[in-house]
Design a protein around this motif. Structure first.
Motif, PDB file in Angstrom:
ATOM      1  N   ASP A 176     -63.490  -6.710  14.420  1.00  0.00           N
ATOM      2  CA  ASP A 176     -62.579  -7.808  14.727  1.00  0.00           C
ATOM      3  C   ASP A 176     -61.142  -7.456  14.362  1.00  0.00           C
ATOM      4  O   ASP A 176     -60.201  -7.831  15.072  1.00  0.00           O
ATOM      5  N   LEU A 177     -60.969  -6.724  13.240  1.00  0.00           N
ATOM      6  CA  LEU A 177     -59.629  -6.337  12.814  1.00  0.00           C
ATOM      7  C   LEU A 177     -59.015  -5.348  13.797  1.00  0.00           C
ATOM      8  O   LEU A 177     -57.846  -5.464  14.170  1.00  0.00           O
ATOM      9  N   VAL A 178     -59.796  -4.376  14.247  1.00  0.00           N
ATOM     10  CA  VAL A 178     -59.298  -3.409  15.226  1.00  0.00           C
ATOM     11  C   VAL A 178     -58.897  -4.115  16.511  1.00  0.00           C
ATOM     12  O   VAL A 178     -57.808  -3.879  17.055  1.00  0.00           O
TER      13      VAL A 178
ATOM     14  N   GLU B 223     -52.517  -7.509  19.482  1.00  0.00           N
ATOM     15  CA  GLU B 223     -51.116  -7.698  19.109  1.00  0.00           C
ATOM     16  C   GLU B 223     -50.240  -6.606  19.708  1.00  0.00           C
ATOM     17  O   GLU B 223     -49.151  -6.863  20.230  1.00  0.00           O
ATOM     18  N   GLU B 224     -50.727  -5.370  19.642  1.00  0.00           N
ATOM     19  CA  GLU B 224     -49.953  -4.256  20.178  1.00  0.00           C
ATOM     20  C   GLU B 224     -49.805  -4.361  21.681  1.00  0.00           C
ATOM     21  O   GLU B 224     -48.737  -4.082  22.237  1.00  0.00           O
ATOM     22  N   ALA B 225     -50.901  -4.767  22.362  1.00  0.00           N
ATOM     23  CA  ALA B 225     -50.832  -4.924  23.812  1.00  0.00           C
ATOM     24  C   ALA B 225     -49.831  -6.008  24.187  1.00  0.00           C
ATOM     25  O   ALA B 225     -49.122  -5.901  25.190  1.00  0.00           O
TER      26      ALA B 225
ATOM     27  N   LEU C 228     -54.596   4.662  21.950  1.00  0.00           N
ATOM     28  CA  LEU C 228     -55.157   4.232  20.671  1.00  0.00           C
ATOM     29  C   LEU C 228     -55.269   5.459  19.782  1.00  0.00           C
ATOM     30  O   LEU C 228     -55.964   6.417  20.109  1.00  0.00           O
ATOM     31  N   ARG C 229     -54.588   5.412  18.649  1.00  0.00           N
ATOM     32  CA  ARG C 229     -54.651   6.526  17.717  1.00  0.00           C
ATOM     33  C   ARG C 229     -55.797   6.314  16.731  1.00  0.00           C
ATOM     34  O   ARG C 229     -56.035   5.191  16.278  1.00  0.00           O
TER      35      ARG C 229
END
Length: 570
Positions: free
Chosen positions: A171-173, A179-181, A551-552
Motif C-alpha cells: 500500500d505504501l509503494v 503521488e508521483e504520477a 520506477l527505481r
C-alpha cells in the motif's frame, strides 16, 4: 480477516483430491500451542455452534471477548463458508504435485511431526468435501482424523504479522507511486487542455476505449505443436480495410480458454488489428476440468516450453498462409507482432518476447529451505514447477530458445515473474512492455510479481498500470471463471465495468508501438493516452488506477524500510 479468507479460499480453490465415505475419527478439540510451554484447547463443537447460531460457551467466551464484533462475525463466516468443491475435485488436486506442496506448507502451522499432519489434513479436506453441508472449515475440523489438531500459535502470529507487513509495504509503494504520477501528470484534465491537445497532436476523434469503426470476420484453424498430443485451436479476427494490418496474439491463463479475452479481441479488431487468440490445450479450462473430474492428468513441465512455442508456431503458420493465400492473409504484419497475456499467459508472452527462464533463481528459491516455508505468494507453487524443465535435457535445451524476434511489443496482465524469470531473465526484454497489476490479486501478488519485477525490465519503453482494488479476475470475460468456483470477494467489483480500462490502454499501447511502427519511440497521437489521467478516467469506482513509466528499486526498498519501522514502532 478478509485476506485470511482469501488465502484459505485460494488454497481450497486450487486444491483437489480423494474420496472416503464415513467418519471413523475426528478431532474433538482444537489445541493451540504457544512454544515452549503454553497449550490450551477449545471444543470443536463449541466453534461449530458459535458459527451456526451464535451460541457462545463459557470457554469460548473467554477468547471471543478479545475480538471485536466485526472480527467475531468474520470468524463465524470463515468457519461456515462453503467452498463448493466436491470430493473428486478435492481428491484430484491434493494428490497432484502442486496440491501436495500446498498441503505441506499449510501443515507448518500444525504442531506435530509434520508427516502425520500432512496425511490427516488431506483426509480431512476430502472427507469434509463429501459432507452434506459441504467443504467448510468447521467440517474440516470435524473430519480431522487425529485425536489432536494442534495449531502453532507462534507460527500463526508470525504469518499474520508478515502478511500485515507485506500489505502495508504494498500500500505504501502504491500510494507513493500515485503521488508521483500526480506530480508528473502528462494529461490535462480540463476541457480546454483536451481541446488544445487535440489540435497540437492530431488527437484521433475516437478515444481508444470506444469501439472502432471497422468490421471484422473470424477465421478458425488448428496448428500442431510437436510437444503436444492435441492440436492448438486458433481464432483470428480479421478486420476489413486496405493496407498493412498490425497483428496481436492473445494468450490466456491457466483454466481459461480462447473466449476469456474475446471481448478484447473484438475491440482491437474494430480498431484495425488482426487478433489471433490461442487456446493452449495443456492448460485450458477443459483440460483442467477433466483432471478435476478424475480423468487424465495435469500437464508436465513441457508446458513452460510449449506455451511460448505455440506463439512462434502460430506466427510461422500465418507467414505460410500469407504466401499461399496473399489476398486473405498477405496484409498481416507478422514480422512486427504484439502480444497480450494474462497470468500464466503473462509468463507466456514475456518468455516469447525474450525473458529467459532462470534456473539459478529457481534452484535458490525452490530447492532450499525457503521452499518449505508457508508463503503468501501462491504463484510460487506454480513457478517452482518450472525447475523440472532443467531436469530434463530435451526441455532444458528448448528453454533457451523461446524468444521470437518477430515480437515487437508485449502487454502482460497479472503475470507471474519473480522466480521463473527474476532480474536476469526480465532484463533481457528490450521491446516496449506494459504490465498491468491488481492490488488485491492473491494469486500473483502485485508487489512481488509485477511492481518490483517492473524495475528489472531491460526496455526503455515500459509502463506499469496499478489498479487498486482489482483482483486476478477483474478483467476476465468469457462468461465464466474457468474450472474453479471463485468466491465473490476474490473476484472483486463487476468485471464488466472494468473492461473499458483494459480496452483503452491496450488499444493505445498497440496503436503506439505496432500501428505507428516499432521505431516510433512511443511518439504518436495515441501515446498521449498512456498516462494516469486517461487511465483513471476509465476506472470505475471503487477501483483506482495509476500508470507510471519509471520506477527505481530504491522506492521499493524505502517502502520496505518504512514498513519495518512502523511494525516495530506502531
Amino acid at each position: 480477516m478478509r485476506w485470511l479468507q482469501g488465502v484459505f479460499a485460494l488454497g481450497l480453490g486450487l486444491a483437489t483430491v480423494l474420496a472416503g465415505p464415513g467418519r471413523a475419527w475426528s478431532a474433538e478439540r482444537l489445541w493451540v500451542f504457544l512454544p515452549p510451554l503454553i497449550e490450551f484447547s477449545l471444543p470443536v463443537e463449541d466453534l461449530a455452534r458459535f458459527a451456526h447460531n451464535g451460541a457462545v460457551s463459557r470457554q469460548l467466551d473467554f477468547y471471543l471477548r478479545r475480538l471485536t464484533p466485526e472480527q467475531q462475525a468474520a470468524l463465524a463466516d470463515l468457519l461456515t463458508r462453503n467452498f463448493d468443491l466436491d470430493q473428486v475435485t478435492v481428491s484430484q488436486f491434493t494428490y497432484s504435485a502442486i496440491g501436495e506442496d500446498l498441503l505441506r506448507r499449510l501443515t507448518l502451522v500444525l504442531h506435530g511431526d509434520g508427516e502425520a499432519e500432512f496425511y490427516a489434513l488431506r483426509a480431512a479436506l476430502i472427507l469434509a468435501a463429501g459432507d452434506p453441508e459441504g467443504l467448510t472449515l468447521v467440517n474440516v475440523l470435524r473430519r480431522y482424523p487425529l485425536e489432536k489438531l494442534q495449531i502453532d500459535l507462534d507460527m500463526s502470529i508470525r504469518l499474520v504479522r508478515e502478511a500485515g507487513q507485506l500489505f502495508r509495504q504494498r500500500d505504501l509503494v502504491i500510494a507513493r507511486l500515485r503521488e508521483e504520477a500526480g506530480r508528473k501528470a502528462e494529461w490535462a484534465s480540463s476541457s480546454a487542455s483536451l481541446s488544445m491537445a487535440a489540435q497540437d497532436s492530431a488527437q484521433p476523434h475516437l478515444s481508444p476505449e470506444q469501439p472502432g469503426e471497422l468490421e471484422w470476420q473470424v477465421e478458425r484453424f488448428q496448428l500442431v505443436n510437436p510437444w503436444r498430443d492435441t492440436p492448438v485451436s486458433v481464432e483470428v479476427y480479421l478486420p476489413e480495410g486496405k493496407g498493412r494490418i498490425p497483428l496481436v496474439v492473445i494468450s490466456h491463463g491457466i483454466a481459461s480458454d480462447r473466449n476469456t479475452f474475446a471481448y478484447l479481441a473484438r475491440h482491437l479488431a474494430s480498431w484495425g488489428f488482426a487478433v489471433a487468440v490461442l487456446e493452449h490445450p495443456g492448460t485450458d479450462v477443459e483440460r483442467v476440468r477433466s483432471f478435476l473430474s478424475g480423468f487424465g492428468s495435469l500437464p508436465g513441465p513441457y508446458e513452460w516450453v510449449a506455451r511460448p512455442q505455440d506463439i512462434s508456431l502460430l506466427l510461422d503458420e500465418l507467414e505460410l498462409r500469407a504466401q499461399q493465400d496473399p489476398s486473405r492473409w498477405g496484409r498481416l504484419d507478422v514480422k512486427s507482432a504484439g502480444l497480450f497475456g494474462q497470468s500464466l499467459g503473462g509468463y507466456t508472452v514475456l518468455a516469447a518476447a525474450g525473458a529467459a527462464l532462470n534456473p539459478a533463481r529457481l534452484q535458490e528459491n525452490c530447492q532450499t529451505s525457503h521452499s518449505l516455508e508457508l508463503t503468501l505468494n501462491v504463484s510460487l507453487l506454480l513457478q517452482c514447477r518450472a525447475i523440472e524443465v532443467f531436469q530434463a535435457s530435451n526441455l532444458a535445451a528448448q528453454a533457451g530458445q523461446l524468444a521470437d524476434a518477430r515480437i515487437q511489443a508485449v502487454f502482460a496482465l497479472n503475470p507471474l515473474t519473480s522466480t521463473v524469470f527474476g532480474p536476469e531473465g526480465l532484463g533481457q526484454v528490450g521491446i516496449p512492455v506494459m504490465i498491468m497489476s491488481g492490488s488485491e490479486d492473491y494469486f500473483t501478488p502485485a508487489l512481488a510479481e509485477q511492481i518490483e519485477p517492473f524495475t528489472w525490465l531491460g526496455s526503455q519503453q515500459r509502463y506499469l498500470a496499478i489498479v487498486e482494488g482489482s483482483t486476478h479476475f477483474t478483467f476476465l470475460g468469457g462468461g465464466g471463471q474457468g474450472a474453479f468456483p471463485v468466491p465473490q470477494e476474490l473476484i472483486g467489483p463487476d468485471p464488466q465495468s472494468a473492461r473499458p480500462l483494459l480496452k483503452g490502454l491496450a488499444t493505445a499501447f498497440f496503436k503506439t508501438y505496432l500501428a505507428a511502427g516499432s521505431d516510433s519511440g512511443g511518439f504518436s497521437e495515441y501515446s498521449t493516452y498512456l498516462n494516469s489521467a486517461y487511465a483513471e478516467s476509465l476506472t470505475p469506482a471503487p477501483l483506482r488506477t495509476t500508470l507510471i513509466r519509471d520506477l527505481r528499486p530504491e522506492r521499493i526498498q524505502l517502502a520496505s524500510f518504512a514498513t519495518a519501522v512502523r511494525s516495530t514502532f506502531p
